[in-house]
Scaffold this motif. Sequence first.
Motif, mmCIF file in Angstrom:
data_model
loop_
_atom_site.group_PDB
_atom_site.id
_atom_site.type_symbol
_atom_site.label_atom_id
_atom_site.label_comp_id
_atom_site.label_asym_id
_atom_site.label_seq_id
_atom_site.Cartn_x
_atom_site.Cartn_y
_atom_site.Cartn_z
ATOM 1 N N LEU A 1 19.936 -0.258 70.182
ATOM 2 C CA LEU A 1 20.029 -1.134 69.022
ATOM 3 C C LEU A 1 19.656 -0.442 67.721
ATOM 4 C CD1 LEU A 1 18.517 -4.392 70.527
ATOM 5 C CD2 LEU A 1 20.919 -3.779 70.231
ATOM 6 N N THR A 2 19.267 0.820 67.772
ATOM 7 C CA THR A 2 18.951 1.516 66.534
ATOM 8 C C THR A 2 20.224 1.795 65.766
ATOM 9 O OG1 THR A 2 19.038 3.658 67.618
ATOM 10 C CG2 THR A 2 16.881 2.595 67.489
ATOM 11 N N ARG A 3 20.135 1.895 64.475
ATOM 12 C CA ARG A 3 21.310 2.073 63.618
ATOM 13 C C ARG A 3 21.374 3.517 63.147
ATOM 14 N NH1 ARG A 3 21.701 0.799 57.897
ATOM 15 N NH2 ARG A 3 19.587 0.116 58.132
ATOM 16 N N ASN A 4 22.459 4.196 63.459
ATOM 17 C CA ASN A 4 22.668 5.569 63.011
ATOM 18 C C ASN A 4 23.327 5.628 61.649
ATOM 19 O OD1 ASN A 4 21.612 6.818 65.273
ATOM 20 N ND2 ASN A 4 23.513 6.628 66.390
ATOM 21 N N CYS A 5 23.850 4.517 61.208
ATOM 22 C CA CYS A 5 24.600 4.499 59.953
ATOM 23 C C CYS A 5 23.703 4.776 58.748
ATOM 24 C CB CYS A 5 25.291 3.159 59.764
ATOM 25 S SG CYS A 5 26.709 2.950 60.832
ATOM 26 N N ARG A 6 24.274 5.470 57.795
ATOM 27 C CA ARG A 6 23.630 5.724 56.502
ATOM 28 C C ARG A 6 24.565 5.182 55.443
ATOM 29 N NH1 ARG A 6 20.015 6.090 59.485
ATOM 30 N NH2 ARG A 6 19.033 7.988 60.187
ATOM 31 N N TRP A 7 24.265 3.986 54.952
ATOM 32 C CA TRP A 7 25.144 3.312 54.005
ATOM 33 C C TRP A 7 24.950 3.856 52.606
ATOM 34 C CZ3 TRP A 7 28.904 0.354 55.827
ATOM 35 C CH2 TRP A 7 28.778 -0.171 57.103
ATOM 36 N N ARG A 8 26.074 4.167 51.939
ATOM 37 C CA ARG A 8 26.091 4.651 50.556
ATOM 38 C C ARG A 8 26.931 3.684 49.728
ATOM 39 N NH1 ARG A 8 22.461 7.227 52.556
ATOM 40 N NH2 ARG A 8 22.594 9.402 53.114
ATOM 41 N N GLN A 9 26.408 3.268 48.601
ATOM 42 C CA GLN A 9 27.102 2.302 47.764
ATOM 43 C C GLN A 9 28.042 2.998 46.798
ATOM 44 O OE1 GLN A 9 24.621 -0.034 45.178
ATOM 45 N NE2 GLN A 9 26.107 -1.692 45.112
ATOM 46 N N GLU A 10 29.270 2.512 46.714
ATOM 47 C CA GLU A 10 30.235 2.961 45.724
ATOM 48 C C GLU A 10 30.434 1.805 44.755
ATOM 49 O OE1 GLU A 10 33.743 4.859 47.041
ATOM 50 O OE2 GLU A 10 32.729 5.856 48.705
ATOM 51 N N ARG A 11 29.694 1.835 43.668
ATOM 52 C CA ARG A 11 29.687 0.711 42.726
ATOM 53 C C ARG A 11 31.029 0.507 42.043
ATOM 54 N NH1 ARG A 11 23.746 1.693 40.070
ATOM 55 N NH2 ARG A 11 22.611 1.208 41.970
ATOM 56 N N SER A 12 31.759 1.577 41.792
ATOM 57 C CA SER A 12 33.049 1.422 41.108
ATOM 58 C C SER A 12 34.045 0.639 41.967
ATOM 59 C CB SER A 12 33.618 2.789 40.756
ATOM 60 O OG SER A 12 33.850 3.541 41.934
ATOM 61 N N LEU A 13 33.934 0.764 43.288
ATOM 62 C CA LEU A 13 34.832 0.044 44.194
ATOM 63 C C LEU A 13 34.216 -1.253 44.701
ATOM 64 C CD1 LEU A 13 36.115 3.065 46.311
ATOM 65 C CD2 LEU A 13 37.250 1.942 44.407
ATOM 66 N N GLY A 14 32.918 -1.437 44.509
ATOM 67 C CA GLY A 14 32.243 -2.640 44.961
ATOM 68 C C GLY A 14 32.091 -2.731 46.462
ATOM 69 N N LEU A 15 31.883 -1.590 47.127
ATOM 70 C CA LEU A 15 31.706 -1.617 48.572
ATOM 71 C C LEU A 15 30.689 -0.586 49.020
ATOM 72 C CD1 LEU A 15 33.417 0.934 50.059
ATOM 73 C CD2 LEU A 15 35.292 -0.428 49.216
ATOM 74 N N TRP A 16 30.307 -0.725 50.270
ATOM 75 C CA TRP A 16 29.387 0.208 50.906
ATOM 76 C C TRP A 16 30.173 1.011 51.942
ATOM 77 C CZ3 TRP A 16 24.126 0.579 49.853
ATOM 78 C CH2 TRP A 16 23.629 -0.384 48.992
ATOM 79 N N ARG A 17 29.900 2.299 52.034
ATOM 80 C CA ARG A 17 30.577 3.164 52.998
ATOM 81 C C ARG A 17 29.528 3.882 53.838
ATOM 82 N NH1 ARG A 17 34.997 6.172 50.343
ATOM 83 N NH2 ARG A 17 35.947 4.146 50.628
ATOM 84 N N CYS A 18 29.758 3.910 55.135
ATOM 85 C CA CYS A 18 28.827 4.557 56.058
ATOM 86 C C CYS A 18 29.123 6.057 56.117
ATOM 87 C CB CYS A 18 28.954 3.948 57.453
ATOM 88 S SG CYS A 18 27.876 4.739 58.655
ATOM 89 N N ALA A 19 28.101 6.866 55.889
ATOM 90 C CA ALA A 19 28.261 8.312 55.947
ATOM 91 C C ALA A 19 28.358 8.806 57.389
ATOM 92 C CB ALA A 19 27.090 8.999 55.247
ATOM 93 N N PHE A 20 27.921 8.021 58.344
ATOM 94 C CA PHE A 20 27.923 8.435 59.747
ATOM 95 C C PHE A 20 29.269 8.167 60.423
ATOM 96 C CE2 PHE A 20 27.027 7.563 64.265
ATOM 97 C CZ PHE A 20 26.505 8.788 64.631
ATOM 98 N N CYS A 21 29.777 6.925 60.283
ATOM 99 C CA CYS A 21 30.992 6.567 61.016
ATOM 100 C C CYS A 21 32.190 6.264 60.118
ATOM 101 C CB CYS A 21 30.722 5.372 61.927
ATOM 102 S SG CYS A 21 30.364 3.841 61.079
ATOM 103 N N GLY A 22 31.975 6.178 58.804
ATOM 104 C CA GLY A 22 33.077 5.941 57.889
ATOM 105 C C GLY A 22 33.460 4.484 57.698
ATOM 106 N N ALA A 23 32.698 3.567 58.249
ATOM 107 C CA ALA A 23 32.998 2.140 58.093
ATOM 108 C C ALA A 23 32.780 1.712 56.648
ATOM 109 C CB ALA A 23 32.110 1.322 59.021
ATOM 110 N N GLU A 24 33.494 0.679 56.243
ATOM 111 C CA GLU A 24 33.369 0.158 54.883
ATOM 112 C C GLU A 24 33.031 -1.322 54.941
ATOM 113 O OE1 GLU A 24 37.012 0.974 52.930
ATOM 114 O OE2 GLU A 24 36.585 3.100 52.725
ATOM 115 N N GLU A 25 32.191 -1.760 53.998
ATOM 116 C CA GLU A 25 31.754 -3.149 53.935
ATOM 117 C C GLU A 25 31.617 -3.563 52.483
ATOM 118 O OE1 GLU A 25 30.397 -6.781 55.511
ATOM 119 O OE2 GLU A 25 31.195 -5.056 56.583
#
Length: 63
Positions: free
Chosen positions: A25-49
């Motif tokens: 259940l631990t989270r490997n994701c490292r979320w980075r915010q892209e303010r110009s696009l208004g979303l968060w992107r994971c540096a580990f798996c590439g997911a976007e939110e």
Amino acid sequence: MPILLLLLLLGCLCYLYWRRQTTTLTRNCRWRQERSLGLWRCAFCGAEEPGETCPRTCRRLPS
């Protein structure tokens, strides 16, 4: 009696520590915010939110 309670407490703490280290259940994701696009992107798996707050769960697609 107090020794038994101390041993029980120590056993419970050791169990909780072991579960924390071995759980999936631990989270490997490292979320980075892209303010110009208004979303968060994971540096580990590439997911976007989209959103203003950092996601708390992994959004990785199953392989």
